[in-house]
Design an enzyme around this catalytic site. Structure first.
Site, PDB file in Angstrom:
ATOM      1  N   GLU A   1     -76.931 -62.987  65.029  1.00  0.00           N
ATOM      2  CA  GLU A   1     -76.426 -61.680  65.451  1.00  0.00           C
ATOM      3  C   GLU A   1     -76.264 -61.647  66.961  1.00  0.00           C
ATOM      4  O   GLU A   1     -76.565 -62.624  67.656  1.00  0.00           O
ATOM      5  CB  GLU A   1     -77.386 -60.577  64.983  1.00  0.00           C
ATOM      6  CG  GLU A   1     -78.805 -60.729  65.529  1.00  0.00           C
ATOM      7  CD  GLU A   1     -79.837 -59.872  64.798  1.00  0.00           C
ATOM      8  OE1 GLU A   1     -79.660 -59.572  63.609  1.00  0.00           O
ATOM      9  OE2 GLU A   1     -80.848 -59.524  65.441  1.00  0.00           O
TER      10      GLU A   1
ATOM     11  N   HIS B   1     -83.476 -54.596  65.790  1.00  0.00           N
ATOM     12  CA  HIS B   1     -84.216 -55.784  66.217  1.00  0.00           C
ATOM     13  C   HIS B   1     -84.432 -55.739  67.722  1.00  0.00           C
ATOM     14  O   HIS B   1     -83.528 -55.421  68.478  1.00  0.00           O
ATOM     15  CB  HIS B   1     -83.435 -57.065  65.883  1.00  0.00           C
ATOM     16  CG  HIS B   1     -83.488 -57.429  64.435  1.00  0.00           C
ATOM     17  ND1 HIS B   1     -82.553 -58.236  63.855  1.00  0.00           N
ATOM     18  CD2 HIS B   1     -84.353 -57.096  63.461  1.00  0.00           C
ATOM     19  CE1 HIS B   1     -82.846 -58.388  62.573  1.00  0.00           C
ATOM     20  NE2 HIS B   1     -83.930 -57.696  62.317  1.00  0.00           N
TER      21      HIS B   1
END
Lengths: 299, 376
Positions: A209, A247
């Protein structure tokens, strides 16, 4: 083969008597994992799910020979439990919890190194070698045995991705959740090295990501001569810069953090990279075709 | 969590690091009650970078100038943030501006020390700073840093002062849960001493359980947020508003982002990033629906969850209850998969709800509904 965990692994659960510990014990046993017992600081010397509960990891190891520990305790006491496991001689510790202070993640990683062990986590569903064993809470039906080694920064994304791979008949040797935090027990490049050395892993799938440097470690591996073929799924095209996307590591601060920069680096290194889950199976098939091509050439 | 300069300097001072003797005012009038030697530096207090370049630091030679500067700075927002305070400090006669920081870095497997003999506002334009990978704080070795500094800092006295300072910064970061401690500029004064002319400290939000000051600061930071955001934070949901129309209720950062990407590919735009994985309970999901039902820009709600530890039969039952009691008429599209997912269809059938098997189909329906119902 597989890496880090297989049918010979003996797993204990630290925090076995809690709700998550009990559910996970049932789930691991149902999958065929050899669960040897667990620990509890308050309910030792009892039995839970037919498993012995020990007062310490040392006691559990002396009595069962366990070499893997799955740690389900809150962030506030996580570091102490992980250090206890390594110092008792546990080889592989999985800490799935999130919200861990980075200072504690640094110390966990140092404890793993000092004792010659491996830490997976924090902020991960754990690790699974399909058909053999699991140490984590990923949904088992998403996985099947096969030639792919999978590395993921995100738990939920790894379920979706492996569900698709399994549905397409593309099985896995081992699926490693390296976690979404900045400081990791096992890093992307360390996970790559393990899968690289595993003869049954023919190709590697990386699920990444925006934010952080992990994708560049993957590109550096792929650019090496003799690297196994790689497919990658990189998500976060719609994420705006400067906002933390859940995150701790998923934050666009500089250009290198962006989706476009990572895709470019991976493509340049010869990785079959896609920016959407829809394109994952195609990318993995392309990587596997690369394996067949290489074999045909050497044959 | 980025601290303002004066909050950061309080931490530095407590760690035995020299900072200018300043004070904070919240109005120009407050200056009149103070005995101050001029000139002073008048510095706006916002938790954002680039302040010096944007005119947030003013030199004032008299009380009148200082009061004017305070009034003006309190009215001026920097990087979208309006200051609530201004820091007044004696104007430093700086001989040289240095750069010193300690930050967490994966490549260092812990802390890294960064040093440049030329600091100040142009630090990013210059040569990259020298780098000492420390690792865990206890691995700090003065001689290692000395070897590295020898290549960039010719003044041995400065070198030794920087080493002593760096050790304190590393200890501070580790003991007070700071992920970044940056001093730029680190001022070398005429007597050779080093003073932290600025401070940029980021504290670890996850350490609130053991650091009362972090917990208090988080609580305080939550209050000025718009109500939906503060409610989401209080309810342990992670909400970031975006500018689209498809409201997304999801679980796990990865799947949330992956679904956002698919919404974009299908010609729609996500209205938010709303991750419920930290509170996958009836209370959490009910709050998620309340937030999106109450937000006018959300035209349709897509629930996309792939649960591991989250049991999808429980989620399905919760969704059934929420849908039965919900007043809003915004359409809802479901795609639930994961642990115990095979029971979802049965639970949904009782309530006449439908669960998509494929994520792409759910996204396509949600985007189409958003366009159809609201004529886009």
């Amino acid at each position: 083969m597989s890496v880090l965990i297989d049918q010979t692994s003996r797993v204990i659960i630290q925090g076995l008597t809690g709700n998550v510990g009990r559910f996970s014990a049932r789930d691991l046993i149902a999958y065929g994992t050899r669960v040897a017992g667990g620990t509890s600081t308050s309910k030792a010397d009892t039995e839970v799910e037919g498993l012995p509960v020990f007062p310490s990891v040392r006691a559990a190891r002396e009595s069962t020979g366990a070499d893997v520990s799955l740690v389900y305790v809150p962030a506030a006491t996580a570091l102490d439990h992980v250090i206890e496991a390594f110092e008792a001689g546990v080889r592989l510790v999985v800490y799935p919890g999130d919200g861990l202070p980075v200072q504690d993640a640094i110390e966990m990683r140092a404890a793993a190194k000092a004792n010659g062990g491996v830490l997976i986590g924090p902020n991960t569903p754990g690790i699974i070698s399909p058909g053999k064993a699991k140490a984590g809470f990923m949904p088992s039906f998403c996985y099947t045995q096969g030639p792919l080694g999978v590395i993921s920064r995100s738990g939920s994304l790894s379920y979706e991705a492996c569900f698709r791979l399994t549905g397409a008949g593309l099985g896995q040797t081992t699926v490693i959740g390296i976690g979404g935090d900045a400081i990791k027990g096992l890093t992307a490049s360390e996970a790559l090295a393990l899968l690289h050395a595993d003869p049954d892993t023919h190709a590697i799938v990386y699920l990444g990501e925006i934010g952080g440097q992990d994708e560049y470690e993957v590109a550096a591996y792929a650019a090496r001569s003799g690297a196994k073929p790689l497919a990658a799924l990189i998500i976060g095209r719609q994420a705006p810069p400067g906002k933390k996307m859940g995150h701790a590591g998923a934050l666009i601060g500089s250009h290198a953090d962006t989706h476009a920069a990572k895709m470019k680096a991976l493509n340049k290194a010869g990785v079959y990279a896609t920016g959407t889950v829809t394109g994952l199976v195609t990318a993995v098939n392309a990587a596997l075709a690369g394996v067949k091509l290489a074999r045909a050439r050497t044959a | 969590m980025l601290l303002t300069e004066h909050e950061g300097k309080r931490l530095l001072a407590a760690a035995g690091i020299a900072v200018p003797g300043g004070f904070v005012v919240r109005s120009a009038g407050a200056l009149a009650r103070r005995n101050v030697a001029y000139p002073v530096a008048v510095k706006t207090q916002v938790a954002a970078g680039g302040r010096g370049k944007a005119g947030g630091v003013v030199r004032a030679r008299s009380r009148r100038e200082a009061q004017n500067a305070v009034s003006r700075l309190l009215r001026t927002s920097f990087n979208g943030e309006t200051p609530r305070a201004v820091l007044i400090e004696p104007w430093l006669e700086i001989q040289r501006e240095l750069y010193l920081s300690v930050t967490v870095d994966p490549a260092a497997e812990g802390y890294v020390v960064l040093y440049s003999p030329r600091g100040g506002v142009e630090i990013e334009a210059g040569k990259p700073p020298a780098r000492y990978d420390v690792g865990p704080a206890r691995e700090f070795r003065a001689y290692r840093l000395r070897e590295i500094l020898a290549t960039v800092e010719t003044d041995a006295a400065v070198r030794e002062r920087v080493i002593a300072l760096a050790r304190r910064l590393v200890t501070l970061a580790a003991t007070r849960d700071c992920t970044t401690v940056e001093i730029n500029p680190l001022a070398k004064l005429a007597d050779g001493s080093l003073t932290a002319a600025d401070a940029k400290i980021v504290r670890d939000e996850y350490a609130g359980f053991r650091a009362a000051d972090i917990a208090a600061a988080l609580e305080k930071a939550r209050r000025p947020e718009p109500r939906p955001i503060s409610r989401a934070l209080a309810g342990n949901l992670m909400l970031v508003w975006l500018d689209g129309e498809v409201g997304l209720i999801s679980g796990g950062a990865g799947m949330t982002m992956a679904t956002m990407d698919l919404i974009g590919d299908a010609g729609g735009k996500p209205a938010c990033f709303l991750d419920c994985s930290a509170n996958p309970t009836p209370t959490g999901y009910r709050l998620a629906f309340e937030l999106l039902d109450g937000e006018p820009k959300v035209k349709v709600i897509l629930v996309s969850i792939f649960g591991g530890l989250t049991h999808m039969d429980r989620v399905a039952r919760t969704m059934k209850e929420i849908m039965a009691g919900r007043r809003s008429r915004k359409p809802v599209v479901f795609r639930l998969n994961g642990t115990n997912a095979k029971r979802v269809d049965e639970i949904f059938a009782e309530a006449g709800l439908r669960n998509h098997a494929a994520l792409e189909n759910a996204v396509a329906e949600a985007v189409a509904l958003a366009k159809k119902r609201y004529g886009r």
